[in-house]
Design an enzyme around this catalytic site. Structure first.
Site, PDB file in Angstrom:
ATOM      1  N   SER A  49      35.057  53.659   2.032  1.00 62.17           N
ATOM      2  CA  SER A  49      34.324  53.460   0.768  1.00 62.17           C
ATOM      3  C   SER A  49      35.104  53.817  -0.493  1.00 62.17           C
ATOM      4  O   SER A  49      34.532  53.849  -1.569  1.00 62.17           O
ATOM      5  CB  SER A  49      33.058  54.312   0.796  1.00 62.17           C
ATOM      6  OG  SER A  49      33.409  55.695   0.756  1.00 62.17           O
ATOM      7  N   SER A  51      38.033  52.463  -1.975  1.00 62.01           N
ATOM      8  CA  SER A  51      38.721  51.492  -2.837  1.00 62.01           C
ATOM      9  C   SER A  51      38.374  50.078  -2.398  1.00 62.01           C
ATOM     10  O   SER A  51      37.706  49.876  -1.384  1.00 62.01           O
ATOM     11  CB  SER A  51      40.247  51.704  -2.794  1.00 62.01           C
ATOM     12  OG  SER A  51      40.737  51.426  -1.504  1.00 62.01           O
ATOM     13  N   GLU A  75      41.398  60.258   2.201  1.00 63.22           N
ATOM     14  CA  GLU A  75      42.169  60.306   0.962  1.00 63.22           C
ATOM     15  C   GLU A  75      42.735  61.702   0.739  1.00 63.22           C
ATOM     16  O   GLU A  75      42.279  62.663   1.346  1.00 63.22           O
ATOM     17  CB  GLU A  75      41.279  59.916  -0.226  1.00 63.22           C
ATOM     18  CG  GLU A  75      40.686  58.510  -0.153  1.00 63.22           C
ATOM     19  CD  GLU A  75      41.703  57.382  -0.308  1.00 63.22           C
ATOM     20  OE1 GLU A  75      42.878  57.666  -0.654  1.00 63.22           O
ATOM     21  OE2 GLU A  75      41.330  56.222  -0.073  1.00 63.22           O
ATOM     22  N   TYR A 235      48.978  35.327   8.167  1.00 67.79           N
ATOM     23  CA  TYR A 235      47.661  35.969   8.192  1.00 67.79           C
ATOM     24  C   TYR A 235      46.820  35.480   9.367  1.00 67.79           C
ATOM     25  O   TYR A 235      46.838  36.071  10.431  1.00 67.79           O
ATOM     26  CB  TYR A 235      46.942  35.763   6.842  1.00 67.79           C
ATOM     27  CG  TYR A 235      45.905  36.837   6.594  1.00 67.79           C
ATOM     28  CD1 TYR A 235      46.154  37.882   5.718  1.00 67.79           C
ATOM     29  CD2 TYR A 235      44.688  36.839   7.272  1.00 67.79           C
ATOM     30  CE1 TYR A 235      45.220  38.890   5.510  1.00 67.79           C
ATOM     31  CE2 TYR A 235      43.752  37.831   7.076  1.00 67.79           C
ATOM     32  CZ  TYR A 235      44.014  38.852   6.196  1.00 67.79           C
ATOM     33  OH  TYR A 235      43.092  39.846   6.017  1.00 67.79           O
ATOM     34  N   VAL A 274      43.489  41.452  -5.546  1.00 63.30           N
ATOM     35  CA  VAL A 274      44.592  42.404  -5.662  1.00 63.30           C
ATOM     36  C   VAL A 274      44.090  43.756  -5.161  1.00 63.30           C
ATOM     37  O   VAL A 274      43.228  44.375  -5.769  1.00 63.30           O
ATOM     38  CB  VAL A 274      45.061  42.535  -7.128  1.00 63.30           C
ATOM     39  CG1 VAL A 274      46.253  43.486  -7.222  1.00 63.30           C
ATOM     40  CG2 VAL A 274      45.416  41.174  -7.713  1.00 63.30           C
ATOM     41  N   THR A 275      44.589  44.169  -3.999  1.00 62.70           N
ATOM     42  CA  THR A 275      44.275  45.505  -3.482  1.00 62.70           C
ATOM     43  C   THR A 275      45.572  46.080  -2.929  1.00 62.70           C
ATOM     44  O   THR A 275      46.551  45.358  -2.745  1.00 62.70           O
ATOM     45  CB  THR A 275      43.238  45.468  -2.326  1.00 62.70           C
ATOM     46  OG1 THR A 275      43.786  44.698  -1.246  1.00 62.70           O
ATOM     47  CG2 THR A 275      41.918  44.862  -2.760  1.00 62.70           C
TER      48      THR A 275
END
Length: 401
Positions: A49, A51, A75, A235, A274-275
Site C-alpha cells: 500500500s 506507492s 519500507e 513483458y 511511471v512507477t
C-alpha cells in the site's frame, strides 16, 4: 538536512518527506473532487500500500469510500541523517491525512510474504474491524522469502526463448540505445512465477478466509499489465508475463471460492504508468514517453490515481450495482484507452523514428523524467528544496521483525 535528488541506475537514492506528502495530498484532493463512491467498500486491506497503484487504492478506499484501511508494506524509515524510502513517507502522509478526517488507518511494516504478516493483519481485523469487504493485492517485489523454508527467490525481467534487442532509452544519459536482454532460463521463469505470480495472493485469501474475517460480499483484486506487441517480448511473453498469467490462474480459483458467498476475485489490467517498478523494465520508459504524449493529446491521460478511481467507480462499485464489465478471462480492463488502435499505431510508427536528438520533441520524455523524480518527492511546485527538513518521520506503524 537539505535533501537533493541523487539518481543511481533506475532508482533515486534520496527522497524528500515534504514532497512525498505533497504527492499523497494531490491524490487525496483529486479523489475528493471526484466525489464519493456511493456503494464502495467500508473495511479494506491493501497488501503493498505504500506507492504506485497500491497507495492509490488505499486513497480511493479511504477518501472515496470513507473506508477503514489497513496497509501492509515493506519500507525503510528515515533517521536524523538519512532519508527513508518514499513509501515510508507516503504511508506516513496517508496516515496523517486519514486520521485528520477521523478515518481508521493502521499500517504494518513487514515482509508481506511472511506468515507473521498475515497473522498480524488477522489479529488487527478481529480486534478492530471484525471483518473486511475488500482485499487489494498490489505487491511489486523483486524477491520473495518463502514463508516455510526461508529460501529467498529472485525474479528476472527477461524474455523467453530468444535474446531480445530493441530501441530503448538510457535514462541516466538521456540518449537512445540498443538494449539487449538475454533470455531467461527455465529456473528463472519458474522463480519469477514464484515471486510475482498468484501464490501469495492465494495464501493471503486462504489465511483471511480460514480466520473468518472475510465478509460475505468481499471483493479482491490484483493488478496486472499486458501491453501490446511493442512490449510483449520483455513483458507479457517474457518471464514476467508467465507470472502475470499465474495471477489469472489464481483469480479464477479465488473467484470460484468467493463467489459462493457473493464475493469476487478479479485481475485488473491497468495502463502503463511511471512507477519505480516500471522504470526497471527495459524499453518501458521509452514506450511510456511515447504513449503518454499521444494519450495527453487525445485527452485520455491517466496516472495511478485516475485509473484506480475509475476502477472503483466504473467497474467494481458501480452506482447501478451492476456487475463490472470484464474481458473473456474475467479481467477488469482499465488499459482500454491505452490499447486503442490509433494510440498503438502512433507508437508503432514512431518507434523507429526516435533518436537521441528528437527524443524530447517526439515523445513526452521530459515529462517522464519529471514524473519519475516526483515519485521520490522532488520537482514539485511550491516546495522549497533548499529548506532544512527532518528526514525522521514517525507515525502509527506496527513494525514486524
Amino acid at each position: 538536512m537539505i535533501i537533493k535528488p541523487k539518481i543511481r541506475g533506475f532508482i533515486c537514492t534520496t527522497t524528500h518527506p515534504v514532497g512525498c506528502e505533497a504527492n499523497v495530498q494531490e491524490q487525496i484532493t483529486f479523489t475528493k473532487n471526484k466525489g464519493k463512491i456511493a456503494n464502495g467498500p467500508k473495511k479494506v486491506l491493501v497488501v503493498g500500500s505504500s506507492s504506485g497503484y497500491g497507495l492509490s487504492s488505499r486513497i480511493a478506499a479511504a477518501f472515496g469510500c470513507d473506508a477503514a484501511t489497513i496497509g501492509v508494506f515493506f519500507e525503510k524509515p528515515g533517521t536524523e541523517t538519512k532519508p527513508g524510502t518514499a513509501g515510508w513517507y507516503n504511508s506516513a502522509a496517508f496516515d496523517k491525512f486519514a486520521k485528520a478526517e477521523g478515518l481508521y488507518s493502521k499500517s504494518i511494516n513487514c515482509d508481506a510474504f511472511s506468515h507473521e504478516a498475515k497473522q498480524k493483519v488477522i489479529e488487527l481485523i478481529k480486534q478492530d474491524l471484525g471483518e473486511i469487504d475488500m482485499v487489494v493485492y498490489s505487491l511489486a517485489s523483486p524477491v520473495r522469502r518463502l514463508p516455510d523454508s526461508g529460501e529467498v527467490i529472485r525474479s528476472a525481467l527477461k524474455p523467453i526463448g530468444e535474446t531480445y534487442t530493441a530501441t530503448a532509452v538510457d535514462t541516466n544519459k538521456d540518449c537512445i540505445i540498443e538494449a539487449t536482454v538475454e533470455p531467461a532460463t527455465e529456473q528463472e521463469i519458474a522463480d519469477t512465477v514464484t515471486v510475482m505470480g498468484g501464490q501469495d495472493w492465494e495464501l493471503w485469501i486462504k489465511a483471511l478466509s480460514e480466520a473468518g474475517v472475510l465478509a460475505n460480499n468481499c471483493k479482491t483484486v490484483a493488478y496486472s499489465y499486458i501491453g501490446t506487441e511493442l512490449t510483449w517480448p520483455i513483458y507479457w511473453h517474457g518471464a514476467l508475463g508467465k507470472a502475470k498469467m499465474d495471477l489469472d490462474r489464481a483469480a479464477k480459483a479465488l473467484n470460484d471460492q468467493l463467489s459462493a458467498t457473493g464475493g469476487s476475485a478479479n485481475v485488473a489490467v491497468l495502463k502503463s504508468v511511471v512507477t519505480q517498478a516500471s522504470s526497471a523494465i527495459p524499453v518501458m520508459p521509452l514506450y511510456i514517453a511515447m504513449v503518454f504524449k499521444k494519450m495527453r493529446q487525445e485527452g485520455l491521460h491517466e496516472g495511478c490515481m485516475e485509473q484506480i478511481y475509475r476502477m472503483f467507480s466504473e467497474r467494481l462499485y458501480r452506482t447501478d450495482g451492476a456487475k463490472p464489465e470484464t474481458d473473456s478471462d474475467n479481467r477488469l480492463r482499465l488499459d482500454d484507452w491505452e490499447l486503442r488502435d490509433d494510440i498503438q499505431q502512433h507508437c508503432r510508427d514512431l518507434w523507429p523514428q526516435v533518436t537521441t536528438e528528437n527524443l524530447s520533441e517526439l515523445t513526452d520524455y521530459r515529462e517522464y523524467k519529471a514524473e519519475f523524480i516526483k515519485l521520490f518527492g522532488f520537482g514539485i511546485e511550491g516546495i522549497d528544496y533548499d529548506a532544512d527538513v527532518n528526514p525522521y518521520v514517525e507515525f502509527d506503524v506496527i513494525e514486524l521483525q
